[in-house]
Design a protein around this motif. Structure first.
Motif, PDB file in Angstrom:
ATOM      1  N   MET A 128      17.293  11.932   5.387  1.00  0.00           N
ATOM      2  CA  MET A 128      15.876  12.419   6.114  1.00  0.00           C
ATOM      3  C   MET A 128      15.139  13.121   6.453  1.00  0.00           C
ATOM      4  SD  MET A 128      14.543  10.608  10.095  1.00  0.00           S
ATOM      5  CE  MET A 128      15.105   8.554   9.760  1.00  0.00           C
ATOM      6  N   ALA A 150       6.480   4.752  12.421  1.00  0.00           N
ATOM      7  CA  ALA A 150       8.074   4.198  12.134  1.00  0.00           C
ATOM      8  C   ALA A 150       8.026   4.623  13.797  1.00  0.00           C
ATOM      9  CB  ALA A 150       9.087   4.678  10.897  1.00  0.00           C
ATOM     10  N   GLU A 204       7.879   6.983   8.655  1.00  0.00           N
ATOM     11  CA  GLU A 204       7.871   6.341   7.410  1.00  0.00           C
ATOM     12  C   GLU A 204       7.037   6.115   6.597  1.00  0.00           C
ATOM     13  OE1 GLU A 204       9.820   2.912   8.332  1.00  0.00           O
ATOM     14  OE2 GLU A 204       7.486   1.372   8.462  1.00  0.00           O
ATOM     15  N   LYS A 205       7.541   6.738   4.814  1.00  0.00           N
ATOM     16  CA  LYS A 205       5.890   6.701   3.216  1.00  0.00           C
ATOM     17  C   LYS A 205       5.011   5.335   3.716  1.00  0.00           C
ATOM     18  CE  LYS A 205       6.590   6.948  -1.532  1.00  0.00           C
ATOM     19  NZ  LYS A 205       7.172   7.394  -2.921  1.00  0.00           N
ATOM     20  N   TYR A 247       1.833   8.922   5.198  1.00  0.00           N
ATOM     21  CA  TYR A 247       3.010   8.419   5.900  1.00  0.00           C
ATOM     22  C   TYR A 247       2.330   7.622   6.607  1.00  0.00           C
ATOM     23  CZ  TYR A 247       6.461  11.365   3.882  1.00  0.00           C
ATOM     24  OH  TYR A 247       6.767  12.215   3.023  1.00  0.00           O
ATOM     25  N   GLU A 266      11.096   9.547   2.362  1.00  0.00           N
ATOM     26  CA  GLU A 266      10.490   8.314   2.509  1.00  0.00           C
ATOM     27  C   GLU A 266      10.649   8.448   3.788  1.00  0.00           C
ATOM     28  OE1 GLU A 266      10.745   5.536   0.755  1.00  0.00           O
ATOM     29  OE2 GLU A 266      10.944   6.430  -1.238  1.00  0.00           O
ATOM     30  N   ARG A 267      11.477   9.103   4.693  1.00  0.00           N
ATOM     31  CA  ARG A 267      11.154   9.210   6.372  1.00  0.00           C
ATOM     32  C   ARG A 267      11.107  10.420   6.523  1.00  0.00           C
ATOM     33  NH1 ARG A 267      12.260   3.393   8.471  1.00  0.00           N
ATOM     34  NH2 ARG A 267      13.366   5.012  11.169  1.00  0.00           N
ATOM     35  N   ARG A 301      11.327  12.923  10.012  1.00  0.00           N
ATOM     36  CA  ARG A 301      11.481  12.870  11.889  1.00  0.00           C
ATOM     37  C   ARG A 301      10.917  14.245  12.797  1.00  0.00           C
ATOM     38  NH1 ARG A 301      16.377   9.606  13.297  1.00  0.00           N
ATOM     39  NH2 ARG A 301      17.661  11.301  12.444  1.00  0.00           N
TER      40      ARG A 301
END
Length: 541
Positions: free
Chosen positions: A30, A208, A219-220, A205, A233-234, A236
């Motif tokens: 991430m 999430a 998230e994607k 995105y 993909e993610r 934060r």
């Protein structure tokens, strides 16, 4: 579920021994980003600060967007055109656009979202930047219904904008206020439509998770039109109000990118972090705002010129007493430059205005400041007592402490510092009821001088000072009506000069972009507006 057997403890032990930056990537898969204060909102139409803008540019995409270097590129629109007079723009949507929930996006939904953005109930803070959009100001003021806004759908894939003057509309459409908001969620959940599981977006995105005062995870979005090119993909976004703590988290491998770098000697930072320290020019100005609607810097009960003259003298004294060279050398110290105006350098075709006393030495400025302070009616026996308000931030605290010390040493001013959490600070600043002097500034939304000046010309939510000057508004209007770019810039410069002559704000410095970026982050490019959407980034092994 796959079973890993006895090999797992050994793998974990090896993982812990590798470099911290690689550990963060391998353990989390991430991107970890520092993001400053808690975002005040994820309602795109109501966002007014960098913290929410960073997240919203991952969640949404407008008709026009920007690449990693800040260049305008197609977003939802695959192409656009403008009429010969510059007052009609036509945007053609890509085929097959979808919301993150899989529903199709058409031109009528985009039009409806714009109408919601400018409806009075939305109170969009950046609405005034769209004053060139036909009827935008009247709609936002409630004088006309949203249906009269100058945007319409010619068909399912064509959006048309009508302007009241020529303006660079594509750049404006990169702002969050121009992002499409999914109105069924707004109707069902109201203000809570921005929560995880409810927020429907259209960008690279989707939301999430959101843990208040801690972090926010995106998230994607597999339904994004360019999802195949999105590498991470993610992501934060970590709340990092304390810049020193953010730096330590980066050094420990817990962050890939910091939002800022705390004030420290530059040679030591370069020695410690090397190429991971990224400094570059940035279109941003830091100034202190002055509440011009209340004493002691403006008295609502005062209507006689001598009184106004004393207030202006006091504002100039406070401005002159600050040593900007010391601030940028010893307090900020990361490439910032002293500011004597509101508009930063680097905007093509624009020559910024400056305070008329810029050429004086600091000693001469301080002598002049003391004379003005006495003229305003203050002395050692009758000192000015004033409140300086700022939002929670290590750099802002250091800066306000330095300014307070300069005012005390040069003039004898007694300064009370007020530190507030971001959301509280923003609300108090906007209301203009308890503020006196406060942390202000402007980060460029566009590479345009008008973007730094427009807020001072209206009574909108961004005019935190309550500046009200007919001559200033007249100059802005003449800039808007100018037939050439040179004439437009000349009138904008005249407006900036009038603002500076009135001492409506106290310029301190022009920003530099400063981040720490881990060595395994790819695609992080310097750009004048310091925008770094996660879709352009990747993590290398």
């Amino acid at each position: 579920m796959q079973r890993y057997g006895a090999a797992l403890p050994l793998a974990l032990a090896l993982l812990w021994l590798i470099a911290p930056g690689a550990r963060a990537q391998a353990a989390a898969a991430m991107l970890e980003r520092g993001n400053g204060p808690e975002p005040s909102t994820l309602d795109a139409h109501r966002c007014q600060e960098v913290a929410c803008g960073n997240v919203l540019r991952d969640l949404y995409e407008g008709l026009v967007t920007e690449d990693a270097r800040g260049r305008l590129i197609p977003g939802m629109a695959q192409r656009w055109s403008v009429s010969a007079d510059g007052r009609s723009w036509t945007f053609t949507l890509r085929e097959g656009l979808q919301w993150s929930n899989g529903e199709p996006i058409d031109a009528q939904q985009i039009v409806a979202s714009f109408r919601r953005a400018f409806a009075p109930a939305t109170a969009a803070p950046f609405g005034e930047l769209f004053d060139a959009l036909d009827n935008a100001q009247a709609v936002q003021a409630g004088k006309l219904p949203p249906q009269r806004l100058g945007v319409s759908a010619a068909d399912a894939r064509t959006v048309v904008f009508r302007l009241n003057r020529s303006a660079g509309l594509p750049a404006l459409l990169t702002l969050p206020i121009a992002f499409p908001v999914y109105l069924p969620a707004v109707e069902q959940y109201g203000a809570q439509h921005t929560r995880p599981g409810r927020l429907v977006s259209n960008g690279a995105y989707r939301l999430a998770a959101w843990t208040p005062q801690a972090n926010l995870v995106v998230e994607k979005n597999p339904r994004f039109h360019d999802a195949a090119a999105v590498a991470i993909e993610r992501v934060r976004f970590q709340v990092t109000e304390d810049a020193a703590a953010e730096l330590q988290r980066f050094a420990a491998g817990d962050l890939h990118i910091t939002e800022v770098v705390p004030p420290q000697p530059l040679p030591a930072l370069r020695k410690r972090f090397g190429a991971q320290l990224r400094l570059s020019p940035y279109l941003g100005a830091f100034w202190l705002g002055i509440n011009l609607t209340r004493p002691p810097l403006r008295s609502a009960a005062c209507a006689t010129p001598p009184c106004e003259d004393r207030e202006l003298a006091l504002r100039r004294a406070l401005t002159l007493a600050i040593d900007r060279d010391k601030l940028t050398r010893y307090v900020t110290g990361l490439g910032e430059t002293p500011a004597y105006g509101i508009v930063p350098p680097g905007i093509a075709g624009y020559t910024p205005a400056a305070m008329p006393w810029q050429s004086l030495s600091q000693t001469q400025r301080e002598e002049h400041a003391r004379a003005l302070y006495r003229h305003a009616g203050y002395s050692d026996d009758k000192p000015l007592v004033i409140e300086l308000r700022y939002n929670t931030s290590t750099p802002h605290r250091r800066l306000t402490l330095a300014v307070a010390a300069m005012w005390r040493q040069t003039l004898g001013v007694q300064v009370r510092l007020r530190n507030e959490e971001w959301k509280v600070f923003v609300q108090n600043r906007k209301q203009r009821t308890i503020t006196q002097v406060f942390r202000g500034g402007w980060i460029g939304d566009l590479a345009d001088a008008r973007n730094f000046l427009a807020a001072f010309g209206s009574d909108g939510p961004l005019n935190w000072m309550g500046y009200d000057d007919a001559g200033y508004r007249e100059r802005l209007a003449k800039a808007d009506a100018a037939r050439s770019e040179a004439a437009r810039n000349a009138w904008l410069r005249a407006a900036e000069q009038r603002l500076l002559n009135d001492n409506a704000a106290i310029p301190l410095y022009f920003y530099s972009s400063k981040h720490l970026v881990a060595s395994n982050v790819r695609g992080f490019e310097a750009n004048a507006l310091d925008r770094h959407a996660s879709r352009w980034l990747s993590l290398s092994p």
